[in-house]
Design an enzyme around this catalytic site. Sequence first.
Site, PDB file in Angstrom:
ATOM      1  N   LYS A   4       0.864  -1.190   0.000  1.00 24.51           N
ATOM      2  CA  LYS A   4       0.000   0.000   0.000  1.00 24.51           C
ATOM      3  C   LYS A   4       0.895   1.232   0.000  1.00 24.51           C
ATOM      4  O   LYS A   4       1.814   1.317   0.833  1.00 24.51           O
ATOM      5  CB  LYS A   4      -0.825   0.035   1.287  1.00 24.51           C
ATOM      6  CG  LYS A   4      -1.856  -1.030   1.328  1.00 24.51           C
ATOM      7  CD  LYS A   4      -3.217  -0.409   1.122  1.00 24.51           C
ATOM      8  CE  LYS A   4      -4.164  -1.495   0.741  1.00 24.51           C
ATOM      9  NZ  LYS A   4      -5.186  -1.187  -0.156  1.00 24.51           N
ATOM     10  N   GLU A  30      -2.095   0.414  -8.616  1.00 23.55           N
ATOM     11  CA  GLU A  30      -3.540   0.606  -8.711  1.00 23.55           C
ATOM     12  C   GLU A  30      -3.857   2.071  -8.452  1.00 23.55           C
ATOM     13  O   GLU A  30      -3.493   2.613  -7.416  1.00 23.55           O
ATOM     14  CB  GLU A  30      -4.260  -0.245  -7.651  1.00 23.55           C
ATOM     15  CG  GLU A  30      -4.070  -1.726  -7.843  1.00 23.55           C
ATOM     16  CD  GLU A  30      -4.671  -2.547  -6.706  1.00 23.55           C
ATOM     17  OE1 GLU A  30      -5.633  -2.087  -6.062  1.00 23.55           O
ATOM     18  OE2 GLU A  30      -4.166  -3.661  -6.482  1.00 23.55           O
ATOM     19  N   ASP A  64      -8.934  -0.005 -10.365  1.00 16.93           N
ATOM     20  CA  ASP A  64      -9.678  -0.699  -9.303  1.00 16.93           C
ATOM     21  C   ASP A  64     -10.987   0.061  -9.078  1.00 16.93           C
ATOM     22  O   ASP A  64     -12.040  -0.346  -9.582  1.00 16.93           O
ATOM     23  CB  ASP A  64      -8.811  -0.753  -8.026  1.00 16.93           C
ATOM     24  CG  ASP A  64      -9.520  -1.391  -6.844  1.00 16.93           C
ATOM     25  OD1 ASP A  64     -10.639  -1.896  -7.013  1.00 16.93           O
ATOM     26  OD2 ASP A  64      -8.965  -1.386  -5.721  1.00 16.93           O
ATOM     27  N   LYS A 105     -13.214  -6.713  -7.377  1.00 20.69           N
ATOM     28  CA  LYS A 105     -13.620  -7.049  -6.012  1.00 20.69           C
ATOM     29  C   LYS A 105     -15.091  -7.456  -6.108  1.00 20.69           C
ATOM     30  O   LYS A 105     -15.977  -6.594  -6.118  1.00 20.69           O
ATOM     31  CB  LYS A 105     -13.474  -5.825  -5.104  1.00 20.69           C
ATOM     32  CG  LYS A 105     -12.023  -5.411  -4.810  1.00 20.69           C
ATOM     33  CD  LYS A 105     -12.034  -4.216  -3.863  1.00 20.69           C
ATOM     34  CE  LYS A 105     -10.708  -3.946  -3.194  1.00 20.69           C
ATOM     35  NZ  LYS A 105      -9.661  -3.483  -4.097  1.00 20.69           N
ATOM     36  N   ASP A 116      -0.595  -0.055  -4.465  1.00 20.04           N
ATOM     37  CA  ASP A 116      -1.969   0.433  -4.457  1.00 20.04           C
ATOM     38  C   ASP A 116      -2.009   1.796  -3.784  1.00 20.04           C
ATOM     39  O   ASP A 116      -1.757   1.902  -2.587  1.00 20.04           O
ATOM     40  CB  ASP A 116      -2.858  -0.564  -3.701  1.00 20.04           C
ATOM     41  CG  ASP A 116      -4.325  -0.194  -3.790  1.00 20.04           C
ATOM     42  OD1 ASP A 116      -4.647   0.818  -4.441  1.00 20.04           O
ATOM     43  OD2 ASP A 116      -5.158  -0.925  -3.222  1.00 20.04           O
TER      44      ASP A 116
HETATM   45  O1  LIG Z   1      -6.200  -6.368  -3.222  1.00 17.81           O
HETATM   46  C1  LIG Z   1      -5.661  -6.957  -2.258  1.00 17.81           C
HETATM   47  O2  LIG Z   1      -4.581  -7.549  -2.366  1.00 17.81           O
HETATM   48  C2  LIG Z   1      -6.297  -6.987  -0.906  1.00 17.81           C
HETATM   49  C3  LIG Z   1      -7.526  -6.149  -0.760  1.00 17.81           C
HETATM   50  C4  LIG Z   1      -7.257  -4.691  -0.564  1.00 17.81           C
HETATM   51  O3  LIG Z   1      -6.150  -4.235  -0.723  1.00 17.81           O
HETATM   52  C5  LIG Z   1      -8.348  -3.827  -0.194  1.00 17.81           C
HETATM   53  C6  LIG Z   1      -9.588  -4.344   0.052  1.00 17.81           C
HETATM   54  C7  LIG Z   1     -10.641  -3.537   0.505  1.00 17.81           C
HETATM   55  C8  LIG Z   1     -10.445  -2.221   0.771  1.00 17.81           C
HETATM   56  C9  LIG Z   1      -9.139  -1.602   0.716  1.00 17.81           C
HETATM   57  O4  LIG Z   1      -8.659  -1.385   1.999  1.00 17.81           O
HETATM   58  C10 LIG Z   1      -8.093  -2.367  -0.080  1.00 17.81           C
HETATM   59  C11 LIG Z   1      -7.868  -1.648  -1.400  1.00 17.81           C
HETATM   60  O5  LIG Z   1      -7.605  -0.467  -1.325  1.00 17.81           O
HETATM   61  O6  LIG Z   1      -7.922  -2.185  -2.481  1.00 17.81           O
HETATM   62 MG   LIG Z   2      -7.268  -0.269  -3.844  1.00 19.25          MG
END
Ligand SMILES: O=C(O)CCC(=O)C1=CC=C[C@@H](O)[C@@H]1C(=O)O
Ligand SMILES: [Mg+2]
Length: 333
Positions: A143, A200, A223, A245, A171
């Site tokens: 992140k 992302e 995303d 997702k 991300d």
């Molecule tokens: O994508 C992944 O590897 C794990 C999921 C993930 O990072 C997320 C899931 C849900 C909300 C967020 O905090 C986060 C994202 O930002 O994509």
């Molecule tokens: Mg994200």
Amino acid sequence: MRRATVYRYSLPMEAGVVLRNQRLKTRDGLLVSLWQDDKTGWGEIAPLPGFSQEALPQAQDAVQHGLSQWVQGASLTAVASAFSSLPSVAFGLSCADAELRGELPEVMSLRCAPLCHGDPNELYARLGELPGDLFGKKVAKVKVGLYESVGDGLNVSMLLDALPELHLRLDANRSWTPVKAEGFARHVAPQLRSRIAFIEEPCLTREQSRDFSRTTGIRIAWDESVREPGFTVQVEPGLAAIIIKPTLTGSLLRCRQLIAQAHAAGLEAVISSSIESSLALTQLARIAQWLTPDAVPGLDTLDLMQTQLIRQWPGSALPLTDVSQLDIVWQSK
Ligand SMILES: O=C(O)CCC(=O)C1=CC=C[C@@H](O)[C@@H]1C(=O)O
Ligand SMILES: [Mg+2]
């Protein structure tokens, strides 16, 4: 004869899980269990606060309504698809339906991109043990955008320098201005950039993210954009992947359409978690193995919770909450 039960769950989260400036103390959601002719199917409906448009009470009304129709003979595939404005409902019902009909294969993706955080020594040890693919390539996720972008650049460079087989997904969740994005890139040497699989949504707008990719050569992934009205999957210079997702996207049918469109455009489609319980996470790992076998899914979110639910994630030592510990909120007659 068809029967359906809806359960409610509330699982304690680890301290300090913050989503979009909101602390998440418990993860709340619904489970549905369907029964027909000695076959069963389970699904999870868990709108994610701060991300889902729908709230849990609204989702619960829709689930009960949809299941009443199914018990009376309606096709659940059709019922689930009709809830396109409530993606968590569409996803959970379509999963239960797919399990019941034996459509969702049992075999899970065993690979999963670990989220890099915590103590650097432990992190290096964890990444060192991570299984690589056929070519030895390891994929992990970091992140970025939470602190100074220059620090993100230095951190990413350090990881890539230390582990030559490592490929990183980053991300930023749209948090960088063009200046901050540039500050990040300045601290990642050009020869390391090809091992950033993608970032992302680096910037607030898609146009800024495209510019960033054009000027730095770092590839990007959509995303949040995938769930915006009017989004269509398109080949674009610098675009490597779309992130799906399912809890935020909709029915399995909708997810399959997006995956097919991404593959047709030569893009990677990555199945990712919306912080579901171990029940839906294991289903997401099965969906990933079934529909995106060449892409490592992003499902490393189980450890944000203190317990698992009904089904065990392979190798997890977290305690398991059993169905007998859940409240039944609705049952068909
Ligand atoms: O994508 C992944 O590897 C794990 C999921 C993930 O990072 C997320 C899931 C849900 C909300 C967020 O905090 C986060 C994202 O930002 O994509
Ligand atoms: Mg994200």
